[in-house]
Enzyme design. Sequence first.
Site, PDB file in Angstrom:
ATOM      1  N   GLU A   1       0.848  -1.193   0.000  1.00  0.00           N
ATOM      2  CA  GLU A   1       0.000   0.000   0.000  1.00  0.00           C
ATOM      3  C   GLU A   1       0.884   1.243   0.000  1.00  0.00           C
ATOM      4  OE1 GLU A   1      -2.474   2.434  -0.627  1.00  0.00           O
ATOM      5  OE2 GLU A   1      -3.535   0.551  -0.275  1.00  0.00           O
TER       6      GLU A   1
ATOM      7  N   HIS B   1      -3.112   4.643   2.053  1.00  0.00           N
ATOM      8  CA  HIS B   1      -3.943   4.445   3.234  1.00  0.00           C
ATOM      9  C   HIS B   1      -4.559   3.055   3.214  1.00  0.00           C
ATOM     10  CE1 HIS B   1      -6.367   7.218   0.422  1.00  0.00           C
ATOM     11  NE2 HIS B   1      -6.451   5.998  -0.019  1.00  0.00           N
TER      12      HIS B   1
ATOM     13  N   GLY C   1      -7.162   0.288   3.624  1.00  0.00           N
ATOM     14  CA  GLY C   1      -8.608   0.374   3.447  1.00  0.00           C
ATOM     15  C   GLY C   1      -9.001   0.950   2.109  1.00  0.00           C
TER      16      GLY C   1
ATOM     17  N   ILE D   1      -9.723   3.494  -1.189  1.00  0.00           N
ATOM     18  CA  ILE D   1     -10.644   4.619  -1.408  1.00  0.00           C
ATOM     19  C   ILE D   1     -11.943   4.416  -0.648  1.00  0.00           C
ATOM     20  CG2 ILE D   1     -12.066   5.787  -3.135  1.00  0.00           C
ATOM     21  CD1 ILE D   1      -9.148   6.587  -3.213  1.00  0.00           C
TER      22      ILE D   1
ATOM     23  N   ALA E   1     -24.427   6.640  -9.125  1.00  0.00           N
ATOM     24  CA  ALA E   1     -24.548   6.635  -7.663  1.00  0.00           C
ATOM     25  C   ALA E   1     -23.756   7.774  -7.017  1.00  0.00           C
ATOM     26  CB  ALA E   1     -24.075   5.290  -7.114  1.00  0.00           C
TER      27      ALA E   1
ATOM     28  N   VAL F   1     -18.367  11.370 -13.603  1.00  0.00           N
ATOM     29  CA  VAL F   1     -18.640  10.711 -14.883  1.00  0.00           C
ATOM     30  C   VAL F   1     -17.984   9.332 -14.951  1.00  0.00           C
ATOM     31  CG1 VAL F   1     -19.047  12.816 -16.179  1.00  0.00           C
ATOM     32  CG2 VAL F   1     -16.697  11.983 -15.895  1.00  0.00           C
TER      33      VAL F   1
ATOM     34  N   HIS G   1     -44.231  -8.456  10.982  1.00  0.00           N
ATOM     35  CA  HIS G   1     -45.100  -7.276  10.949  1.00  0.00           C
ATOM     36  C   HIS G   1     -44.961  -6.509  12.266  1.00  0.00           C
ATOM     37  CE1 HIS G   1     -48.654  -4.825  10.111  1.00  0.00           C
ATOM     38  NE2 HIS G   1     -48.999  -5.025  11.382  1.00  0.00           N
TER      39      HIS G   1
END
Length: 479
Positions: free
Chosen positions: A34, A37, A39, A41, A197, A284, A458
């Site tokens: 890594e 960081h 974890g 993005i 999203a 985009v 319910h």
Amino acid sequence: MANGYDVIIIGSGPGGYVAAIRAAQLGLKTAVVESKHLGGICLNWGCIPTKALLRSAEIYHYFEHASDYGLSAEKIGFDPAAVTKRSRGVASQLNQGVTGLLKKNKVDVIWGLAEITAPGKVTVKPAAAEAYGKPNTPPKGALPAGNYEAKNIIVATGARPRALPGIEPDGKLIWTYFEAMVPETMPKKLLVMGSGAIGIEFASFYNTMGVDVTVVEVLPQILPVEDEEIAAHARKRLEKQGIKILTGAKVTKVVKGADSVTATIDTGDGKTQEITADKLISAVGVVGNIEGLGLEKLGIKTDRGCIVADGLGKTSVPGIFAIGDVAGPPMLAHKAEHEGVLCVEGIAGLHPHAMDKAKIPGCTYCNPQIASVGLTEKKAREAGYDIRVGKFPFIGNGKAIALGEPEGLVKTIFDKKTGQLLGAHLVGAEVTELIQGFVIAMNLETTEEDLIHSVFPHPTLSETMHESVMAAYGRAIHI
């Protein structure tokens, strides 16, 4: 062998760190490389901190509508710096959690930039001194740059925001999700380019916090991967909240001012219009991080910015694998995690089944939430299925009314011949927590009969799922 491992994983995002932990569980000597960081993005700048921002917006929304619940609230306001601080704190907590999990499972962390120099060989160069404007400090106990070897190498380098020519993000006026997540002050007017999203979630967040938001989407509908009817319902709700949406439209030019941007928009009907905003968010899509890894020299096949890999992560070169966003769509953290597990189990000789991408759920956490799995109605018909479609609105559900969330819809699609659940599509409160029920049903090859005869508690929102299934067979009770 010196610095030798069974598995070296390049990248520690959801795909990378989950693969590393699973590999360690299977007794494989494992390391993760890594450079910024632990974890990735998702935990640091994506999935998790955005949900913290959206939670703050949700609470603020409820304060503003306290009277709807028989309550009163005065002097309602927010501190943008405090909202951001909470979000960053959540990300930091999870970053530390991943660090602890890797340590617990005896996974080595190698800090730096990796290049695959030959099958089984990885050269790690020193990481940059800074990352995102802050000192880039390796976690305690991390191994330094150097030459390492592994029987198997997994590329899990993720993706980055796609930039359009002439509209490249500058970190000041034109943002990506990085800058949108840490605003120093709230813009008065915001233009969001793209309605997937990421774009819709930020549009929802900023709109709720009082910003004048316009969304521009080149395709005919927002949330292009979603069912048309669900996307239309979401659009109606978002526009009712004050978000302006232009579909079939394209940003063709952006002119930067001292403290604003002016975008020229082709509205698709032969006309253009100009919109001036304090900030523009470019959302985009994303492109895989394939540069600098030595892929070309090794002859690893790529396609449209992603590594070509099979259902178990195998690339065109034996001993080298790819998982997650860098291995292509759908670019989702949960897809990356599962790919990581399957890839490692394949390496360990467990003979796992390849992933069925048709059964991967997608979620968007705006207000209203959207969740789906499987074929849309249009795709099902195009595939030649004779289908049954069931729909049930939230207004027919007691829990939704009690929550003050009566607007929503659950839509299910079945093969009329076999009763197979082909797809499920939901919009409304907490549907991202409901979709997994349909995912499990699809994976277990559940038929409509199994679902109809299952007892749903319910009062719960999950009853809308049950009613939608029954509606597909003319048996809905509460509508």
